[in-house]
Design an enzyme around this catalytic site. Sequence first.
Site, PDB file in Angstrom:
ATOM      1  N   ASP A   1      -9.335  -2.566  -6.310  1.00 31.67           N
ATOM      2  CA  ASP A   1      -8.815  -1.935  -5.097  1.00 31.67           C
ATOM      3  C   ASP A   1      -9.637  -0.697  -4.739  1.00 31.67           C
ATOM      4  O   ASP A   1      -9.787   0.211  -5.556  1.00 31.67           O
ATOM      5  CB  ASP A   1      -7.350  -1.553  -5.330  1.00 31.67           C
ATOM      6  CG  ASP A   1      -6.597  -1.264  -4.043  1.00 31.67           C
ATOM      7  OD1 ASP A   1      -7.180  -0.677  -3.118  1.00 31.67           O
ATOM      8  OD2 ASP A   1      -5.411  -1.642  -3.958  1.00 31.67           O
TER       9      ASP A   1
ATOM     10  N   SER B   1       0.831  -1.201   0.000  1.00 34.48           N
ATOM     11  CA  SER B   1       0.000   0.000   0.000  1.00 34.48           C
ATOM     12  C   SER B   1       0.874   1.264   0.000  1.00 34.48           C
ATOM     13  O   SER B   1       1.635   1.492  -0.947  1.00 34.48           O
ATOM     14  CB  SER B   1      -0.957  -0.039   1.190  1.00 34.48           C
ATOM     15  OG  SER B   1      -1.864   1.021   1.150  1.00 34.48           O
TER      16      SER B   1
ATOM     17  N   HIS C   1      -7.321  -5.153  -1.149  1.00 35.09           N
ATOM     18  CA  HIS C   1      -6.110  -4.378  -0.914  1.00 35.09           C
ATOM     19  C   HIS C   1      -5.100  -5.097  -0.029  1.00 35.09           C
ATOM     20  O   HIS C   1      -3.906  -4.805  -0.077  1.00 35.09           O
ATOM     21  CB  HIS C   1      -6.502  -3.036  -0.291  1.00 35.09           C
ATOM     22  CG  HIS C   1      -5.394  -2.051  -0.185  1.00 35.09           C
ATOM     23  ND1 HIS C   1      -4.850  -1.420  -1.278  1.00 35.09           N
ATOM     24  CD2 HIS C   1      -4.711  -1.580   0.897  1.00 35.09           C
ATOM     25  CE1 HIS C   1      -3.895  -0.596  -0.884  1.00 35.09           C
ATOM     26  NE2 HIS C   1      -3.780  -0.674   0.425  1.00 35.09           N
TER      27      HIS C   1
END
Length: 432
Positions: free
Chosen positions: A379, A143, A407
Amino acid sequence: MISATYTIPGMRMRDHVVEVPLDWSAPDATITVFAREVVDPARDGEDLPCLLYLQGGPGGKGPRPTGTSGWLGQALETYRVILLDQRGTGRSSRVDGRVMSALSPREGADHLARFRADSIVADAEHLRTTVFGGRRWSTLGQSYGGFLTLTYLSRAPGGLSACYVAGGLPSLDPDAAEVYRRTYPRVAAKNDAFYRRYPHHVETTGRLADRLAAGDVLLPDGDTLTVRRLQSLGIDFGMKPGYERMHWLLDELPDKALPGGRGDLPETFLHQVLARSSYADNPLFAALQESIYGSGPGATAWAAERERARHPAFAEDARPLLFTGEMIYPWMFGEIRALRPFGPAVELLAERAAWPPLYDLDRLAANEVPVAAAVYFDDMYVDAGLQLDTAARVGNTQAWVTNEYEHDGIGDDRVFTRLTGLVRDLGGGITP
């Protein structure tokens, strides 16, 4: 400095603490940065390459492993893994309400501005050169860790042998307004999916929102539970099994919890809402959320709040009630206890008209460090279209596009295997 050495079954740990400048451009005041080295005990004496894990966030501390499952176990087969507490988190001079309360609003804003990607990368380079021998290392960015990866490739590519990114290639033209323009429709789609799976919760959430709008519902820490704070729990819809976690949270609400009624909300519900929305463990996530898009001229100016006004379906009185996602709003710094000390400083950050650039476009275009990135097509947090645009503009980058994961796909054993395989199949990383 090694502060401790110990063994968790399957893992030898070494805790490292180093002193770094608070401001790398004016190194007078210092803070401490913590990193945990993890190695297979059977291979501790071997000269293994290092893999630096870049945690998601912003404001996320490194993992605290309890076992060798998932990507970590796979990585320990070939690497020493370095788990970094990014500055301001965990054991790295943590920034919390007590720290912010001691600073004026301007001092607080300037302090927070020193905890962005450019400083984190400088800290990592200091660790690499002073603690881990100066050899190139690989990175795994989850991320926001992908945002850090692109800053690392822009500022110190000579320290990197290969980069793996899971759900986190940032736009090379950072623009918070554009990010949230793309985000709200994806969040609305996640809400639709939730209500298709649990259609009876259309009534549950509507009834609950009406009760909260009537007021006087207090969380265990004394904060008032408002409709908009309830909506913010939708941040979990971008993870698996976020829909199920929301379902079970709502499942035990009483039918009699109506405006003006005497039915109290269950204590277990209120405690869970507090735990999921307090930001007590990671206040920097909220404080710096929009600042990660500050790069060059232009203020972020509460982009998520401005964009929300264009989506009446997310209104507090709209039905079905829509949950929001990874958005941070000005009201949070008044309504949430752990965030209140950050409020004045974050307001100044939102107004800041210019930021140091985070990405060197020419250097990234000429990049030679192998990059393999998992792009999760659905996502909720990081737009797949922006990620693919970045992949096309960064040299030596391979994008694996998949809709199999949310995610948090890095938790699946296959993701790290696929990313390392992409680099290996093209000759591997750059040797030291």
